[in-house]
Design a protein around this motif. Structure first.
Motif, short mmCIF file in Angstrom:
data_model
loop_
_atom_site.label_atom_id
_atom_site.label_comp_id
_atom_site.label_asym_id
_atom_site.label_seq_id
_atom_site.Cartn_x
_atom_site.Cartn_y
_atom_site.Cartn_z
N VAL A 12 28.73 47.78 10.54
CA VAL A 12 27.75 46.76 10.88
C VAL A 12 26.51 46.95 10.03
CG1 VAL A 12 26.70 48.13 12.72
CG2 VAL A 12 26.59 45.63 12.84
N GLN A 13 25.80 45.87 9.78
CA GLN A 13 24.55 45.98 9.01
C GLN A 13 23.42 46.47 9.90
OE1 GLN A 13 23.90 42.09 7.22
NE2 GLN A 13 24.86 42.77 5.32
N ALA A 14 22.43 47.06 9.27
CA ALA A 14 21.26 47.52 10.01
C ALA A 14 20.66 46.36 10.79
CB ALA A 14 20.22 48.10 9.05
N GLY A 15 20.28 46.65 12.02
CA GLY A 15 19.76 45.62 12.91
C GLY A 15 20.80 44.96 13.78
N GLY A 16 22.05 45.22 13.47
CA GLY A 16 23.14 44.63 14.22
C GLY A 16 23.47 45.39 15.50
N SER A 17 24.55 44.96 16.16
CA SER A 17 24.95 45.53 17.44
C SER A 17 26.43 45.85 17.45
CB SER A 17 24.65 44.54 18.58
OG SER A 17 23.28 44.26 18.68
N LEU A 18 26.78 46.83 18.24
CA LEU A 18 28.17 47.18 18.53
C LEU A 18 28.25 47.60 19.99
CD1 LEU A 18 29.36 49.34 15.48
CD2 LEU A 18 30.19 47.05 16.10
N ARG A 19 29.44 47.42 20.56
CA ARG A 19 29.68 47.88 21.92
C ARG A 19 30.91 48.77 21.91
NH1 ARG A 19 32.05 45.01 27.26
NH2 ARG A 19 30.70 45.96 28.85
N LEU A 20 30.71 50.03 22.33
CA LEU A 20 31.80 50.97 22.44
C LEU A 20 32.33 51.00 23.87
CD1 LEU A 20 30.36 54.00 20.42
CD2 LEU A 20 31.55 51.98 19.57
N SER A 21 33.63 51.20 23.99
CA SER A 21 34.26 51.35 25.29
C SER A 21 35.08 52.62 25.30
CB SER A 21 35.19 50.16 25.59
OG SER A 21 34.49 48.95 25.60
N CYS A 22 35.21 53.20 26.48
CA CYS A 22 36.04 54.40 26.64
C CYS A 22 36.71 54.31 28.00
CB CYS A 22 35.20 55.65 26.54
SG CYS A 22 36.08 57.17 26.96
N ALA A 23 38.03 54.23 28.00
CA ALA A 23 38.78 54.10 29.23
C ALA A 23 39.58 55.37 29.50
CB ALA A 23 39.72 52.91 29.15
N ALA A 24 39.51 55.83 30.73
CA ALA A 24 40.27 57.01 31.16
C ALA A 24 41.55 56.55 31.85
CB ALA A 24 39.45 57.86 32.10
N SER A 25 42.65 57.13 31.44
CA SER A 25 43.94 56.80 32.06
C SER A 25 44.59 58.05 32.62
CB SER A 25 44.87 56.14 31.02
OG SER A 25 45.14 57.02 29.96
N GLY A 26 45.44 57.86 33.58
CA GLY A 26 46.10 58.98 34.23
C GLY A 26 46.16 58.70 35.72
N SER A 27 46.37 59.73 36.49
CA SER A 27 46.44 59.55 37.93
C SER A 27 45.86 60.76 38.65
CB SER A 27 47.89 59.32 38.37
OG SER A 27 48.68 60.46 38.04
N ASP A 28 45.50 60.53 39.91
CA ASP A 28 45.04 61.61 40.79
C ASP A 28 43.80 62.32 40.25
OD1 ASP A 28 48.49 62.44 41.38
OD2 ASP A 28 47.17 61.10 42.51
N PHE A 29 42.77 61.54 39.98
CA PHE A 29 41.52 62.14 39.54
C PHE A 29 40.36 61.22 39.88
CE2 PHE A 29 40.35 59.45 35.94
CZ PHE A 29 41.54 58.82 35.64
N SER A 30 39.19 61.79 39.87
CA SER A 30 37.96 61.02 39.90
C SER A 30 37.09 61.49 38.74
CB SER A 30 37.22 61.18 41.24
OG SER A 30 36.85 62.53 41.44
#
Length: 128
Positions: A12-30
């Motif tokens: 991205v150019q300076a002054g621009g924006s980005l949105r990062l995402s991070c998803a946790a997958s699996g089971s039996d956790f908090s």
């Protein structure tokens, strides 16, 4: 086993924006604390922002007022909205989550010792 998968990096150019995402997958956790770190070439990994499961946040001074961390507990996902990006924001961004394994035994929730889990990283490059 819990896996963290990041997405949203790019160029991205300076002054621009980005949105990062991070998803946790699996089971039996908090998930307790969720954080974003970054590491530029030749530099140590540094904390960018973190958010508790109650929604309390804190930020590195270098990103205050420009970045916003948020989370969707129902989706086990954390986000990082990055605005007014600068070339010095260029780095590999890593998601970290404090995972608390849990299980139900005879109707009772049992939690185990938390551990930190890391994503694989996503590259953010800001051009001047």
């Amino acid at each position: 086993q819990v896996q963290l998968v990041e997405s949203g990096g790019g160029l991205v150019q300076a002054g621009g924006s980005l949105r990062l995402s991070c998803a946790a997958s699996g089971s039996d956790f908090s998930i307790n604390l969720m954080s974003w770190y970054r590491q530029a070439p030749g530099n140590e990994r540094e904390l960018v922002a973190r958010i508790t499961n109650g929604g309390s946040t804190n930020y590195a001074d270098s990103v205050k007022g420009r970045f916003t961390i948020s989370r969707d507990n129902a989706k086990n996902t954390v986000y990082l909205q990055m605005n007014s990006l600068k070339p010095e924001d260029s780095a590999v961004y890593y998601c970290q989550a404090e995972i608390e394994p849990c299980t139900v035994v005879a109707g009772t929730m049992i939690s185990y010792r938390p551990f930190d889990s890391w994503g694989q990283g996503t590259q953010v490059t800001v051009s001047s």
